[in-house]
Design an enzyme around this catalytic site. Structure first.
Site, PDB file in Angstrom:
ATOM      1  CB  CYS A   2     -34.350  28.159 -44.827  1.00 19.35           C
ATOM      2  SG  CYS A   2     -33.234  27.021 -45.260  1.00 19.35           S
ATOM      3  NE  ARG A  27     -31.484  32.541 -37.459  1.00 19.99           N
ATOM      4  CZ  ARG A  27     -32.284  31.968 -36.777  1.00 19.99           C
ATOM      5  NH1 ARG A  27     -33.300  31.932 -36.682  1.00 19.99           N
ATOM      6  NH2 ARG A  27     -31.440  30.910 -35.903  1.00 19.99           N
ATOM      7  CD1 TRP A  91     -26.961  29.355 -43.293  1.00 18.63           C
ATOM      8  CD2 TRP A  91     -27.330  27.191 -42.933  1.00 18.63           C
ATOM      9  NE1 TRP A  91     -25.800  28.850 -42.775  1.00 18.63           N
ATOM     10  CE2 TRP A  91     -26.061  27.644 -42.464  1.00 18.63           C
ATOM     11  CE3 TRP A  91     -27.658  25.783 -42.686  1.00 18.63           C
ATOM     12  CZ2 TRP A  91     -25.205  26.638 -41.956  1.00 18.63           C
ATOM     13  CZ3 TRP A  91     -26.846  25.130 -41.908  1.00 18.63           C
ATOM     14  CH2 TRP A  91     -25.562  25.292 -41.689  1.00 18.63           C
ATOM     15  CG  ASN A 117     -37.313  26.943 -42.990  1.00 16.59           C
ATOM     16  OD1 ASN A 117     -37.040  27.313 -44.001  1.00 16.59           O
ATOM     17  ND2 ASN A 117     -37.720  27.776 -41.903  1.00 16.59           N
ATOM     18  N   GLY A 118     -35.995  22.828 -43.011  1.00 12.39           N
ATOM     19  CA  GLY A 118     -35.840  21.657 -42.187  1.00 12.39           C
ATOM     20  C   GLY A 118     -35.016  20.540 -43.134  1.00 12.39           C
ATOM     21  CD  GLU A 502     -15.071  27.473 -26.076  1.00  6.83           C
ATOM     22  OE1 GLU A 502     -13.844  27.445 -26.825  1.00  6.83           O
ATOM     23  OE2 GLU A 502     -16.157  27.953 -26.801  1.00  6.83           O
ATOM     24  CE  LYS A 506     -16.790  31.445 -26.428  1.00 11.19           C
ATOM     25  NZ  LYS A 506     -16.252  30.382 -27.255  1.00 11.19           N
ATOM     26  CD  GLU A 509     -14.438  34.674 -27.994  1.00 11.92           C
ATOM     27  OE1 GLU A 509     -15.027  33.851 -27.614  1.00 11.92           O
ATOM     28  OE2 GLU A 509     -14.224  34.998 -29.182  1.00 11.92           O
ATOM     29  CG  HIS A 525       4.401  22.139 -12.707  1.00 14.80           C
ATOM     30  ND1 HIS A 525       5.270  21.458 -12.367  1.00 14.80           N
ATOM     31  CD2 HIS A 525       3.467  21.315 -13.011  1.00 14.80           C
ATOM     32  CE1 HIS A 525       5.100  20.299 -12.233  1.00 14.80           C
ATOM     33  NE2 HIS A 525       3.890  20.104 -12.523  1.00 14.80           N
ATOM     34  CE  LYS A 624     -19.794  33.430 -35.292  1.00 17.52           C
ATOM     35  NZ  LYS A 624     -19.591  32.685 -34.218  1.00 17.52           N
TER      36      LYS A 624
HETATM   37  O1  M6R Z   1     -15.047  29.964 -38.020  1.00 14.10           O
HETATM   38  P1  M6R Z   1     -13.815  29.314 -37.064  1.00 14.10           P
HETATM   39  O2  M6R Z   1     -14.335  28.084 -36.450  1.00 14.10           O
HETATM   40  O3  M6R Z   1     -12.792  28.891 -38.253  1.00 14.10           O
HETATM   41  O4  M6R Z   1     -13.339  30.419 -36.158  1.00 14.10           O
HETATM   42  C1  M6R Z   1     -12.359  30.243 -35.362  1.00 14.10           C
HETATM   43  C2  M6R Z   1     -12.031  31.103 -34.317  1.00 14.10           C
HETATM   44  O5  M6R Z   1     -11.712  32.334 -35.158  1.00 14.10           O
HETATM   45  C3  M6R Z   1     -13.207  31.327 -33.643  1.00 14.10           C
HETATM   46  O6  M6R Z   1     -13.673  29.929 -32.717  1.00 14.10           O
HETATM   47  C4  M6R Z   1     -13.063  32.472 -32.425  1.00 14.10           C
HETATM   48  O7  M6R Z   1     -11.996  32.012 -31.481  1.00 14.10           O
HETATM   49  C5  M6R Z   1     -14.203  32.767 -31.616  1.00 14.10           C
HETATM   50  N1  M6R Z   1     -14.726  34.049 -31.527  1.00 14.10           N
HETATM   51  C6  M6R Z   1     -14.256  31.953 -30.384  1.00 14.10           C
HETATM   52  O8  M6R Z   1     -15.830  32.274 -29.569  1.00 14.10           O
END
Ligand code: M6R
Length: 629
Positions: A2, A27, A91, A117-118, A502, A506, A509, A525, A624
């Site tokens: 928060c 935020r 938050w 906050n906390g 993962e 990253k 992206e 394979h 996002k």
């Molecule tokens: O909010 P979510 O965890 O449901 O989102 C899922 C994906 O859209 C999300 O993880 C996306 O792949 C990210 N950009 C990964 O860095």
């Protein structure tokens, strides 16, 4: 997470508080509020011969669900003149986002207001005690309990600082707080433990308070940072600082050099890097108040109503997208190894349209950072429609998936602003480890094994911190070497196969380099055809049950002149003879290794992207929260 703002001085407080809250709003908070001490200047005292104008103060609270602009409108409709006040953006942790749960909260008398906050971990015990003493609570928040506790102590001494101090001595948990009282109109009392708090010293006998200097930098660059277990009483004539055990201390005033924008990112160049750095704390937050070490067990409040189903479940379904899907894959491995329950995992976008087989006895986990991902939400609905118990593993409190789930576990990672998910992933894995221990202890996992796993979990935040500190510079150099590569392979086995996925996601992206994640043994394979002197291959190869196997895969890449970057366990000398670059991570049990191995992978993606001049926080074509199909 928060935001806190406070002001005391000779100027009107409301605009200062509102502008501070706006600077914290990047935020993504869910509600906001102000507490002001309005000077009525109207109380008349008469002794029969003369009348005297007394300065009386009234505590005014304005708060609402929504954005700071909503609070601004509310405040404009009901203007109150005041030169002292506190403000908060929330938050939600305890209690859904709502007008009533928004801060500030007041004590039983309605004269004391607090913003916080906390998390107050022992709030339910304190609440019970206060209820037995006649207190009545309006909200589900832990903060209101602290407000009432302060009020209880204030009744005895009428000394606000002492009442706050004595209350904090009763409290277990984390806090950054600011407190005002209509009986003490010339002071704000602030304190911190585990949640940042900074005091701004103005030029004109005015003082500011904030959880993040971004909120007050427009007014002053002279600040005092409180440390944990410290508190301050701020009046128009100065600041008195002490510890919460009542030892007076002298603090130095520091000058902030940073630009406003930099401070908004907490001094980091990008939110993504900031969030990578937050992971030791967010992992701690994911575990906070949930482990019972002595019993080798875990208590997850959001699953308490479903223990019967969880004890009897014969099959678990996991559904998610993107990074959350990778966390789910690791969750499957954990649950199957330690709880011996079969787990099926499927991309939410596939599950929702495939007419999947779901039974009444199935339990389904929908994993989502945002809690708003359209495919995951639809998959959850489909699973529930077909009879499964639908549970959420969600970050954003009050989000649609959280609301539509039958129960679940919040990961408490705080707002994740960087589009590339980082801290949410490690918090999701932490929560899966907790669920695994809980399900395991209902079945074959002994108390001794449960305790050992919990000890490893509790050691993780420090190990993540070490990983960041020890690997960042090396990873930066590796990124410089490979920044012009056009393809990358990421390979791992067992728990670290999803970590490889993962790492590849990253990189794709945010740096726009084509990257593939694969189970290392699958390389032969097909993908092995791609390997030549232009192909960097990242092996996620910590010391675990499949370590020897992955060494053979590294040899295969070396034989074809591929460049090997290995993530390995500290002390592993064997791998240094095979790989060109070795990034070491601390040792832990195999199931927790992805929480460490992913950190250098996040850093690698970050530094590759920055070396290529990419916009890390706003990568092209991505959002996002993916709320469309
Ligand atoms: O909010 P979510 O965890 O449901 O989102 C899922 C994906 O859209 C999300 O993880 C996306 O792949 C990210 N950009 C990964 O860095």
């Amino acid at each position: 997470m928060c935001g806190i703002v406070g002001y005391i001085g000779n100027r009107e407080a409301t605009p200062i508080l509102l502008s501070g809250l706006k600077r914290l709003e990047y935020r993504g908070y869910d509600s906001a509020g102000l507490a002001l001490l309005e000077d009525l200047q109207a109380a008349i005292s008469s002794n029969g011969h003369s009348t005297q104008l007394l300065s009386a103060h009234q505590l005014v609270i304005e708060k609402c669900k929504g954005k700071v602009t909503d609070l601004e409108e509310l405040s404009a409709r009901n203007p109150h003149l005041s030169t002292i006040g506190i403000g908060h953006t929330r938050w939600a942790t305890h209690g859904a986002p709502s007008d009533v749960n928004a801060h500030p909260h007041t004590d039983q008398s309605g004269k004391i207001a607090i913003i916080h906050n906390g998390i107050i971990e022992n709030y339910s015990q304190i609440k019970k005690h206060l209820i037995s003493r006649g207190h009545i609570f309006q909200t589900e928040t832990d903060t209101e309990v602290l407000a009432h506790l302060i009020g209880e102590f204030f009744e005895q001494s009428h000394n606000l600082t002492e009442a706050v101090r004595l209350s904090l001595n009763e409290v277990v948990g984390a806090y950054g707080i600011a407190v005002i009282s209509s009986e003490n109109p010339d002071e704000i009392v602030v304190a911190r433990k585990g949640s940042p708090l900074v005091i701004g010293v103005g030029n004109d006998n005015d003082y500011f308070v904030a959880s993040d200097a971004a909120a007050i930098i427009a007014h002053t660059r002279q600040v005092i940072y409180l440390s944990d277990n410290e508190m301050a009483t701020i009046t128009r004539s100065g600041i008195k600082t002490r510890t919460i055990s009542n030892v007076e201390i002298t603090k130095t005033i520091e000058h902030i050099e940073m630009e406003l924008e930099a401070i908004e990112k907490g001094g980091f160049d990008h939110f993504m890097l900031k969030e990578i750095y937050e992971q030791p704390r967010t992992i701690t937050d994911a575990m906070r108040g949930r482990v019972v070490e002595e019993e080798g067990n875990v208590v997850l409040g959001g699953l308490e109503n479903h223990l019967r189903e969880l004890r009897r479940v014969n099959r678990i379904l996991i559904t998610a997208c993107g990074t959350s899907f990778h966390a789910g894959l690791i969750g499957k491995y954990m649950i199957e190894q330690y709880a011996r329950i079969p787990v099926d995992i499927e991309y939410a976008s596939e599950f929702r349209y495939r007419n999947p087989i779901v039974g009444d006895d199935d339990v389904m986990f929908a994993i989502s950072q945002s809690g708003e991902t359209a495919d995951t939400l639809a998959a959850l609905r489909e699973g529930k429609r077909k009879g499964a118990l639908g549970l959420g593993i969600v970050n954003v409190v009050g989000s649609t998936i959280a609301r539509e789930s039958d129960g679940g576990v919040y990961i408490h990672a705080g707002p994740e602003i960087g589009v590339a998910s980082t801290k949410a992933f490690t918090s999701q894995l932490t929560v899966f480890a907790l669920i695994t221990i809980m399900l395991g202890r209902m079945r074959h996992l002994s108390v001794v094994d449960g305790r050992a796993m919990i000890r490893e979990l509790l050691a993780l935040p420090d190990k993540v911190q070490q990983t960041i500190e020890n690997t960042e510079q090396q990873v930066k150099q590796i990124a410089e070497i490979f920044k012009d590569a056009t393809n990358f392979l990421y390979l791992g086995r067992g728990y670290n196969y999803p970590a490889a996925l993962e790492g590849a996601l990253k990189l794709k992206e945010i740096s726009y380099i084509h990257a593939e994640g694969y189970p290392a043994a699958e390389m032969k394979h097909g993908p092995i055809a791609l390997i030549d002197e232009n192909m960097p291959v990242v092996f996620v190869a910590p010391h675990d049950d499949v370590y020897e196997k992955i060494l053979s895969n590294i040899q295969e890449v070396r034989a074809r002149k591929g460049h090997v970057i290995a993530i390995a366990t500290e002390g592993d000398e064997q791998i240094t003879e095979l790989a060109e670059q070795v990034i070491f991570i601390p040792e832990t049990i195999p199931m927790l290794t992805p929480i460490l191995s992913v950190v250098p992978l996040q850093l690698l993606a970050y530094y590759m992207a920055t070396a290529r001049g990419c916009n890390v926080d706003q990568p092209r074509n991505l959002a996002k929260s993916v709320t469309v199909e």
